[in-house]
Scaffold this motif. Structure first.
Motif, short mmCIF file in Angstrom:
data_model
loop_
_atom_site.label_atom_id
_atom_site.label_comp_id
_atom_site.label_asym_id
_atom_site.label_seq_id
_atom_site.Cartn_x
_atom_site.Cartn_y
_atom_site.Cartn_z
N MET B 1 0.82 -1.15 -0.01
CA MET B 1 -0.15 -0.08 0.05
C MET B 1 0.82 1.11 0.02
SD MET B 1 -3.37 0.62 0.25
CE MET B 1 -4.26 2.02 0.18
N THR B 2 0.70 2.11 -0.80
CA THR B 2 1.27 3.45 -1.02
C THR B 2 0.34 4.24 -0.30
OG1 THR B 2 2.38 2.83 -2.93
CG2 THR B 2 2.23 5.32 -2.35
N HIS B 3 0.81 5.03 0.96
CA HIS B 3 -0.01 5.67 1.92
C HIS B 3 0.32 7.20 1.55
CE1 HIS B 3 0.08 2.03 4.05
NE2 HIS B 3 -1.20 2.10 4.18
N LEU B 4 1.69 7.58 1.21
CA LEU B 4 1.87 8.73 1.37
C LEU B 4 2.19 9.56 -0.09
CD1 LEU B 4 4.49 8.36 4.40
CD2 LEU B 4 2.10 9.37 4.29
N PHE B 5 1.03 10.49 -0.14
CA PHE B 5 1.24 11.31 -1.59
C PHE B 5 0.24 12.61 -1.32
CE2 PHE B 5 -1.85 7.71 -1.80
CZ PHE B 5 -3.02 8.25 -2.07
N ASN B 6 0.50 13.38 -2.32
CA ASN B 6 -0.48 14.48 -2.33
C ASN B 6 -1.39 14.12 -3.54
OD1 ASN B 6 0.71 16.00 -0.16
ND2 ASN B 6 2.38 16.00 -1.68
N ASP B 7 -1.19 14.89 -4.56
CA ASP B 7 -2.18 14.54 -6.15
C ASP B 7 -1.31 13.13 -6.68
OD1 ASP B 7 -3.44 14.04 -8.25
OD2 ASP B 7 -2.81 16.30 -9.17
N PRO B 8 -1.90 12.06 -6.75
CA PRO B 8 -1.39 10.92 -7.34
C PRO B 8 -0.77 11.18 -8.61
CG PRO B 8 -3.42 10.30 -6.31
CD PRO B 8 -3.41 11.85 -5.96
N ALA B 9 -1.47 12.05 -9.14
CA ALA B 9 -0.84 12.31 -10.85
C ALA B 9 0.37 13.08 -10.61
CB ALA B 9 -2.05 13.30 -11.32
N ARG B 10 0.77 13.69 -9.38
CA ARG B 10 2.07 14.61 -9.39
C ARG B 10 3.07 13.78 -8.56
NH1 ARG B 10 3.03 18.99 -10.90
NH2 ARG B 10 4.55 19.51 -9.30
N PHE B 11 2.89 12.38 -8.24
CA PHE B 11 3.69 11.74 -7.01
C PHE B 11 5.06 11.93 -7.57
CE2 PHE B 11 5.65 7.97 -5.49
CZ PHE B 11 5.33 7.99 -4.22
N THR B 12 5.57 11.55 -8.84
CA THR B 12 6.98 11.44 -9.37
C THR B 12 7.53 12.95 -9.02
OG1 THR B 12 6.42 9.60 -10.60
CG2 THR B 12 8.47 10.97 -11.15
N ASP B 13 6.67 14.03 -9.67
CA ASP B 13 7.29 15.49 -9.38
C ASP B 13 7.43 15.77 -7.85
OD1 ASP B 13 6.59 16.31 -12.17
OD2 ASP B 13 4.74 15.48 -11.47
N ASP B 14 6.55 15.46 -7.11
CA ASP B 14 6.77 15.55 -5.42
C ASP B 14 7.87 14.68 -5.03
OD1 ASP B 14 4.67 17.12 -5.56
OD2 ASP B 14 3.29 15.79 -4.67
N MET B 15 8.05 13.43 -5.64
CA MET B 15 9.25 12.65 -4.97
C MET B 15 10.53 13.15 -5.36
SD MET B 15 11.59 10.44 -6.46
CE MET B 15 11.02 9.68 -8.00
N LEU B 16 10.63 13.83 -6.81
CA LEU B 16 11.85 14.50 -7.12
C LEU B 16 12.18 15.36 -6.32
CD1 LEU B 16 12.09 14.27 -11.11
CD2 LEU B 16 13.58 13.29 -9.34
N VAL B 17 11.01 16.37 -5.99
CA VAL B 17 11.69 17.68 -5.09
C VAL B 17 12.10 17.14 -3.90
CG1 VAL B 17 10.30 19.47 -3.88
CG2 VAL B 17 9.60 18.97 -6.02
N GLY B 18 11.52 16.14 -3.09
CA GLY B 18 12.17 15.84 -1.88
C GLY B 18 13.67 14.93 -2.14
N PHE B 19 13.67 14.37 -2.81
CA PHE B 19 15.16 13.49 -3.61
C PHE B 19 16.12 14.68 -3.70
CE2 PHE B 19 17.72 12.13 -6.94
CZ PHE B 19 18.60 11.37 -6.32
N LEU B 20 15.75 15.65 -4.51
CA LEU B 20 16.65 16.81 -4.92
C LEU B 20 17.18 17.37 -3.75
CD1 LEU B 20 15.25 17.74 -8.29
CD2 LEU B 20 17.37 16.60 -7.80
N ASP B 21 16.15 17.74 -3.08
CA ASP B 21 16.55 18.48 -1.51
C ASP B 21 17.67 17.49 -0.63
OD1 ASP B 21 15.55 20.87 0.25
OD2 ASP B 21 15.93 18.92 1.35
N ALA B 22 17.11 16.35 -0.42
CA ALA B 22 17.91 15.54 0.38
C ALA B 22 19.31 15.19 0.14
CB ALA B 22 16.85 14.33 0.67
N HIS B 23 19.38 15.28 -1.37
CA HIS B 23 20.61 14.86 -1.93
C HIS B 23 21.24 15.96 -2.79
CE1 HIS B 23 20.45 10.92 -0.05
NE2 HIS B 23 19.11 10.80 -0.52
N ALA B 24 21.19 17.16 -2.49
CA ALA B 24 21.69 18.03 -3.06
C ALA B 24 23.06 18.13 -3.36
CB ALA B 24 21.17 19.55 -2.48
#
Lengths: 579, 579
Positions: B1-24
């Motif tokens: 089960m994937t529990h954590l998302f905002n708009d599912p259609a923007r899941f990958t964009d949101d994921m990238l924002v966090g990934f880029l921030d954490a691994h700048a």
């Protein structure tokens, strides 16, 4: 669910065998746990961490240079014995004392305290300290009663780095205590973990809810609340942790967003994006955050947010390098290229210029095309779930999503092209380019190339006659066939598209106007799409899965036929202008 | 089960924002994906990997020195567009060409091929290669049709390391092709993953079954088989992969045991122990294995085994260092201590010597004690689930397991002590020591200290009289109270034990023989244990969880009373000799 075990009663022993084998470069076994492959050097304090298993990388996964000297390994969620703890500490001890640290749990406290008594009787300068970071487990003012959860990691990290830096035992203890006093964690759970051999999880959380204040031993949370979106969760975690900030905390913080096992990296990054933004808005500077699995609880679904308020000393130890089985910090190699300027990548490729050569008829055609794409996008939005269901039979169920993304983007691009005065050809080309770019995937690139090929053939001048439209559809078919490399009969969209273009051509050749012929051809395509249920796919899908798809129509052929029908309705059932 | 998302259609964009921030520190965004923070140095081939998201660390998690130059990031399980792929490749390209690599999926193949066409039109020396490691997806002889799954990792790793080492494009391509030709993977799944926003998984596997030959996009396996134990699974995976060995493969192999998301590290290590042994038995030397999550499928339950048959060149690149967000290889710091000899840790602490001072009566008493412990161990084995259930209400459900482990070990130690001629005191002390050592946890250390204290008080000489037995039980109670730090009323085992020792003492003081008094006292303990349901625990458990436990008796008090009753039955209902 824990699926893989032999005798559940021997799970931890079996786990250790595999762990030691895979990480023989870092660790060797001693009775009660694991220690580094090299002895503690003279003058260095040994730091021993530990507790029950089921929390990997905690605890044995962080034994190595820069981190722990040894880890005491208990059974799943069970404190190791005092004999285990004293054994590992004895093996780690060099000549400068040993600090044992665990999370604050009754079993660990008793066993590690007894171990310290025993070690002192043997003449070893041993000390014990507990981590108490879980703000949900006891209120402010009773911090010493709190459990240790993911904040174990920040405290262990700083204490171990201080020992590695050569501090004496009193100072290593001081750093560990400072780190613990500066660390706060709040966790949430969406589902419990299952012990090896058990057939149900330790707890469940109703769908759409989350347990707040979970433990890391399968303990349920302390309250149940509606599961918010990722943004809402980020806010709840940030509010909770910052609301319990230690006195005198600075604005520089080390942060961990920790996954408990089943909540995956992608979800954690979604949450992290919001957490990082909220922390910045509140004036915090985040130092080397960790987003991932550091202290897990088997396959529990959930995550926690840990903040350690930094001073110069804690920041130094938080950032110090480490090299362990599951946690490595600091560069083993570096990149000597020039630093990038992000600005230069703003534009990826030159956009295709819309044709400047459209005439009034072509521009009208462009409007019709945009209206047809609008109808297609609306229809696909309704059909998304159904197409996904068909695709999931032997694929990954994303066909509906891809078609919706692509057609929505194409509609938007078409409207922009119409605004810019493009004719039917350029509108289709612009729509195809955006369909491919936004949808990605298999269907995206195929639909993109199809629309572009149709557009190229139609051109921007004049109203295309029926023969041109039939030829354009054939060009679209050819583009899909060439790019995809499939043949009719391979159970792809070609199996609906070929009957469509052939029927369209035949009827137009017979003298029917294209819009009438289109309706008939769309009916043929629909029948052909249904008939793909009898076929096996030949390319692009694993051979054995092909068998599974027999009995289900091809999703690409199905959506193609549905689109053909919508366009037919659009041009035939309603006046052209309003379609 | 994937529990954590905002708009599912923007899941990958949101994921990238966090990934880029954490691994700048490692990565910056470009249209279509991510690239290293530093430009590709002159003379170095750029290697671009990619595909759909949902596979983290694949693919963006391995961009950095020693690994990929860039990753193209598609939506979940969806190929990125050709525009995405060409954009990332354009940003990565230095002056020496670019190799794009993906797993073999129709969408990736089309989009990346089109991207290569586009890049070549722009004058960039671009090449594309697909990974085909999944042996379940097409038979031998049709290797080129196979999908790419976890073997993506070995191929990417070698190609990237070759590029980092300065090989030219033709040679980087050759290394990548060699790695692909030498790599085989077989996977199994126990449960499907759920796309963000979906409310059911893409597929399910019936309990007790596994899907063999799964994909990494939520595709179900190709056949369903009974789920074996970890040993059986290891054998099936090893047999499967070795059975498809490439011709001319050596005996040196790189190996990955890859978790798909929900199958956790502990389980993977259990399987790895068996895999490593089987590979060695068959004459293979495993070079730097990876056991963990490298190519996931959201929260899919399952794992796969990948083998890459090495030659000198591939081994060099497999072992080369790398520093990326999710995968770091090579030591960032080293340990300068002396290498350990494992032998010195064989014995942890000197074992306590059994008393040599028992007499015949004491030895008979030792036999009675051993028989009583046998009855206790049998009873607890039956009660394990019930005790676990009570404990799970506000704890981690391990009380039953701990009591079974402890009492079984105590029984064994008692029998050995009897064999060695020990009296009742030494039998109890030996049993207590093993209970604590083997059970660990809270109950283990408490029961261990209780039995030892009782044994100390009883001694090994003569038959203890009723007063001595009552006093010994009080000594056991005192030991538990001292070590645990709890008070009666705190909802612990003390709440059953104190009424027991008090009733025993009272009846013995009244002149009852101890065995008769014991039965009555055990009844009192049982009632007292039930009454703990009304209490709130005060120590050793998170405050808010205490509320949850109201209404459920304390597991420790419950098991204590059950043990008291069994011992009573043992000494009263059956002749002493046979108990």
């Amino acid at each position: 669910m824990t699926h893989l075990f032999n005798d559940p009663a021997r799970f931890t022993d079996d786990m250790l065998v595999g762990f030691l084998d895979a990480h023989a470069r870092y660790v060797v076994a001693v009775p009660g746990g694991v220690v580094r492959t090299r002895k503690t050097r003279p003058g260095k304090v040994a730091v021993v961490i530990g507790g029950g298993s089921g929390h990997y990388p905690a605890f044995c996964g962080t034994v190595g240079p820069g981190f722990a000297d040894g880890a005491v390994v208990g059974n799943i969620f069970t404190s190791p014995s005092s004999e285990d703890a004293s054994s590992v500490a004895r093996a780690c001890h060099g000549d400068s004392g040993v600090l044992l640290i665990t999370g604050n749990y009754a079993g660990d406290v008793m066993n590690f305290s007894l171990a310290v008594d025993q070690l002192r009787r043997e003449g070893i300068d041993a000390h014990y300290l507990v981590v108490t970071d879980d703000i949900a487990s006891a209120p402010e003012g009773e911090e010493a009663q709190r459990r240790g959860i993911a904040g174990d990691f920040t405290v262990f990290k700083c204490a171990c780095a201080a020992a590695e830096a050569g501090l004496d035992l009193r100072n290593v203890i001081r750093v560990a205590a400072d780190a613990n006093a500066a660390t706060r964690t709040l966790g949430v759970a969406f589902g419990g973990c299952t012990l090896p051999g058990a057939d149900s999880p330790l707890f469940t959380v109703p769908q759409g809810k989350m347990g707040v204040g979970l433990g890391i031993h399968g303990e349920p949370g302390i309250s149940e609340e509606p599961l918010p979106g990722a943004e809402g969760l980020a806010e709840a975690l940030v509010d909770g942790v910052l609301g319990d900030a230690p006195r005198g905390g600075t604005k520089r913080i080390a942060v961990i967003l920790n996954g408990l096992g089943r909540t995956k990296y992608e979800e954690l990054f979604v949450v992290w994006g919001a957490v990082a933004r909220l922390l910045r808005v509140r004036g915090y500077e985040v130092v080397e955050p960790e987003v991932g699995e550091l202290v897990t609880s088997l396959d529990m679904a959930g995550c926690s947010l840990t903040v350690m308020w930094l001073n110069d000393e804690l920041e130094k130890y938080w950032c110090a390098p480490a090299d362990t089985p599951a946690y490595r910090k600091g560069a083993a190699m570096t990149d000597d290229g020039a630093v990038r300027s992000a600005v230069q990548y703003e534009a990826a490729a030159p956009a295709r210029q819309l044709s400047q050569l459209s005439d009034d008829a072509g521009r009208l055609g462009g409007q019709y095309v945009a209206q047809a794409l609008d109808a297609v996008a609306k229809m696909l939005a309704d059909a998304e779930d159904e197409l996904g269901r068909i695709d999931a039979v032997a694929g990954d169920g994303d066909h509906g999503r891809g078609m919706v993304k692509g057609s929505s983007a194409a509609r938007e691009a078409a409207n922009m092209a119409v605004e810019a005065g493009a004719g039917q050809g350029s509108v289709l080309i612009a729509a195809g380019a955006r369909w491919a770019a936004e949808a990605g995937g298999t269907s995206g690139v195929l639909w993109g190339s199809m629309l572009s090929a149709i557009g190229e053939r139609l051109g921007d001048i004049g109203i295309p006659d029926s023969a041109t439209i039939a030829a354009a559809m054939r060009a679209g078919y050819d583009a899909v066939k060439h790019l995809g490399g499939a043949a009719p009969g391979d159970k792809t969209m070609l199996d609906a598209m070929l009957p469509f273009v052939e029927e369209l051509q035949r009827l137009v050749d017979d003298g029917q106007p294209w819009s009438q012929a289109w309706t008939a051809a769309a009916g043929v395509a629909g029948e052909a799409a249904k008939a793909t249920a009898d076929l096996r796919p030949k390319i692009g899908r694993a051979r054995p899965l092909a068998e599974r798809s027999v009995g289900t129509p091809d999703p690409g052929a199905t959506s193609l036929a549905m689109c053909a029908r919508v366009v037919a309705d659009c041009f035939v059932l309603t006046p052209k202008r309003d379609c």
